[in-house]
Design an enzyme around this catalytic site. Structure first.
Site, PDB file in Angstrom:
ATOM      1  N   ASP A   7       0.850  -1.189   0.000  1.00  0.00           N
ATOM      2  CA  ASP A   7       0.000   0.000   0.000  1.00  0.00           C
ATOM      3  C   ASP A   7       0.886   1.239   0.000  1.00  0.00           C
ATOM      4  O   ASP A   7       2.065   1.182   0.359  1.00  0.00           O
ATOM      5  CB  ASP A   7      -0.925   0.014   1.225  1.00  0.00           C
ATOM      6  CG  ASP A   7      -1.868   1.212   1.191  1.00  0.00           C
ATOM      7  OD1 ASP A   7      -2.482   1.455   0.132  1.00  0.00           O
ATOM      8  OD2 ASP A   7      -1.972   1.934   2.197  1.00  0.00           O
ATOM      9  N   SER A   8       0.278   2.364  -0.326  1.00  0.00           N
ATOM     10  CA  SER A   8       1.006   3.636  -0.301  1.00  0.00           C
ATOM     11  C   SER A   8       1.338   4.046   1.139  1.00  0.00           C
ATOM     12  O   SER A   8       2.201   4.883   1.348  1.00  0.00           O
ATOM     13  CB  SER A   8       0.163   4.717  -0.970  1.00  0.00           C
ATOM     14  OG  SER A   8      -1.104   4.794  -0.343  1.00  0.00           O
ATOM     15  N   CYS A  70      -3.709  -1.047  -2.286  1.00  0.00           N
ATOM     16  CA  CYS A  70      -3.964   0.346  -2.650  1.00  0.00           C
ATOM     17  C   CYS A  70      -4.805   0.428  -3.932  1.00  0.00           C
ATOM     18  O   CYS A  70      -4.414  -0.104  -4.973  1.00  0.00           O
ATOM     19  CB  CYS A  70      -2.622   1.038  -2.874  1.00  0.00           C
ATOM     20  SG  CYS A  70      -2.758   2.773  -3.259  1.00  0.00           S
ATOM     21  N   GLU A 150      -6.597   9.177   8.880  1.00  0.00           N
ATOM     22  CA  GLU A 150      -5.233   9.151   9.447  1.00  0.00           C
ATOM     23  C   GLU A 150      -5.195   9.862  10.802  1.00  0.00           C
ATOM     24  O   GLU A 150      -4.370   9.559  11.647  1.00  0.00           O
ATOM     25  CB  GLU A 150      -4.241   9.788   8.469  1.00  0.00           C
ATOM     26  CG  GLU A 150      -4.236   9.068   7.136  1.00  0.00           C
ATOM     27  CD  GLU A 150      -2.893   8.520   6.715  1.00  0.00           C
ATOM     28  OE1 GLU A 150      -1.879   8.957   7.254  1.00  0.00           O
ATOM     29  OE2 GLU A 150      -2.891   7.629   5.837  1.00  0.00           O
ATOM     30  N   CYS A 180     -10.992   3.056  -1.795  1.00  0.00           N
ATOM     31  CA  CYS A 180      -9.784   3.607  -1.162  1.00  0.00           C
ATOM     32  C   CYS A 180      -9.582   2.839   0.137  1.00  0.00           C
ATOM     33  O   CYS A 180     -10.548   2.556   0.864  1.00  0.00           O
ATOM     34  CB  CYS A 180      -9.985   5.092  -0.883  1.00  0.00           C
ATOM     35  SG  CYS A 180      -8.647   5.820   0.070  1.00  0.00           S
ATOM     36  N   HIS A 182      -8.611   3.570   2.981  1.00  0.00           N
ATOM     37  CA  HIS A 182      -8.980   4.183   4.271  1.00  0.00           C
ATOM     38  C   HIS A 182     -10.479   4.135   4.569  1.00  0.00           C
ATOM     39  O   HIS A 182     -10.882   4.254   5.724  1.00  0.00           O
ATOM     40  CB  HIS A 182      -8.559   5.653   4.286  1.00  0.00           C
ATOM     41  CG  HIS A 182      -7.082   5.859   4.346  1.00  0.00           C
ATOM     42  ND1 HIS A 182      -6.228   5.378   3.382  1.00  0.00           N
ATOM     43  CD2 HIS A 182      -6.313   6.487   5.259  1.00  0.00           C
ATOM     44  CE1 HIS A 182      -4.988   5.712   3.695  1.00  0.00           C
ATOM     45  NE2 HIS A 182      -5.013   6.386   4.830  1.00  0.00           N
TER      46      HIS A 182
HETATM   47  N1  DGL Z   1      -4.024   3.818  -0.412  1.00  0.00           N
HETATM   48  C1  DGL Z   1      -4.654   4.839  -1.246  1.00  0.00           C
HETATM   49  C2  DGL Z   1      -5.801   4.201  -2.034  1.00  0.00           C
HETATM   50  O1  DGL Z   1      -6.352   3.191  -1.669  1.00  0.00           O
HETATM   51  C3  DGL Z   1      -5.144   6.018  -0.418  1.00  0.00           C
HETATM   52  C4  DGL Z   1      -4.034   6.887   0.147  1.00  0.00           C
HETATM   53  C5  DGL Z   1      -3.186   7.544  -0.921  1.00  0.00           C
HETATM   54  O2  DGL Z   1      -3.651   8.502  -1.578  1.00  0.00           O
HETATM   55  O3  DGL Z   1      -2.075   7.089  -1.113  1.00  0.00           O
HETATM   56  O4  DGL Z   1      -6.158   4.720  -3.067  1.00  0.00           O
END
Ligand code: DGL
Length: 247
Positions: A7-8, A70, A150, A180, A182
């Protein structure tokens, strides 16, 4: 099976949570690119470059599979990741669309996709859903939810104001795709806002459904070996993992 989850940042832990609940893997290695998050406001080439670097990192572990938690990376970089990886790579967009289709049988249903700017601009969900016969699709970039989560804001006035900001003129859909990592953390607030009849699609549950379909899991692993890596401040990632995953 030994799986890598990419993930990012920290958001992909929502996908890890679903994987752990279903006890699918003997060993799980998580990598969050916390030094460079968010990806959702970056351009395609940057997202692809970072994603290929993640594949390189995972080459240290002889993985059987890489799961891209992600949505932003899944929307842009799967093909390039597959080219440089030595194991299969799967993302959350295809599985999210399939999970929607498995539950929502009326192809005229209204589906609302929410995600980062990059995910929405990619139209990746629309392509998958169109291929499955769905036509009434709307997508909305709702990036403000990312920093709220976050900050561990899962309810209350700021979140309510943000929900109103994004959705005050949005027709209640039949299904809402949480596009997403989150967003599962605010699923209660989203469900309350849109009403209990709206079907919420969660990437983690969708990927489990998909994995159970494409692989045969003979054994379950209630106590898998877990390792968490981050490109910046791995201690913070591990602390959040402990809190979110109750490990
Ligand atoms: N993990 C990213 C997603 O699911 C969200 C956070 C980001 O913008 O890196 O798209």
């Amino acid at each position: 099976m030994k799986v890598g989850v990419f993930d990012s940042g920290i958001g992909g832990l929502t996908v890890v949570k679903s994987l752990l609940q279903h006890q699918l893997f003997e060993e799980l290695i998580y990598f969050g690119d916390t030094a460079r998050v968010p990806y959702g406001i970056k351009d395609k080439n940057t997202i692809i470059r970072y994603a290929i670097e993640a594949v390189e990192f995972f080459k240290n572990f002889e993985l059987d599979l890489i799961i891209v938690a992600c949505n932003t990376v899944s929307a842009y970089a799967l093909a390039e990741m597959r080219e440089s990886a030595t194991c299969p790579v799967i993302g959350v967009v295809e599985s999210g669309a399939l999970a929607t289709s498995n539950t929502l049988h009326d192809k005229t249903s209204d589906i609302l996709i929410i995600g980062t700017k990059a995910t929405v601009n990619s139209k990746a969900y629309e392509r998958e859903l169109n291929a499955l016969g769905f036509k009434n699709l709307q997508a909305k970039a709702t990036g403000l939810f990312v920093p709220l989560v976050e900050e561990e804001i899962y309810n209350g006035a700021i979140l309510e104001a943000t929900l109103n900001h994004y959705f005050h003129d949005t027709k209640t859909p039949h299904a809402l795709i949480l596009g997403c990592t989150h967003f599962p953390l605010i699923s209660d607030a989203l469900q309350n806002y849109f009403g209990k009849d709206v079907l919420l699609i969660h990437s983690g549950d969708a990927i489990v459904e998909y994995l159970e379909k494409i692989f045969t899991f003979h054994t379950r692993y209630p106590e898998p070996i877990l390792q968490f890596f981050a490109s910046e401040n791995p201690e913070a990632l591990r602390a959040i993992a402990k809190k979110w995953l109750h490990i």
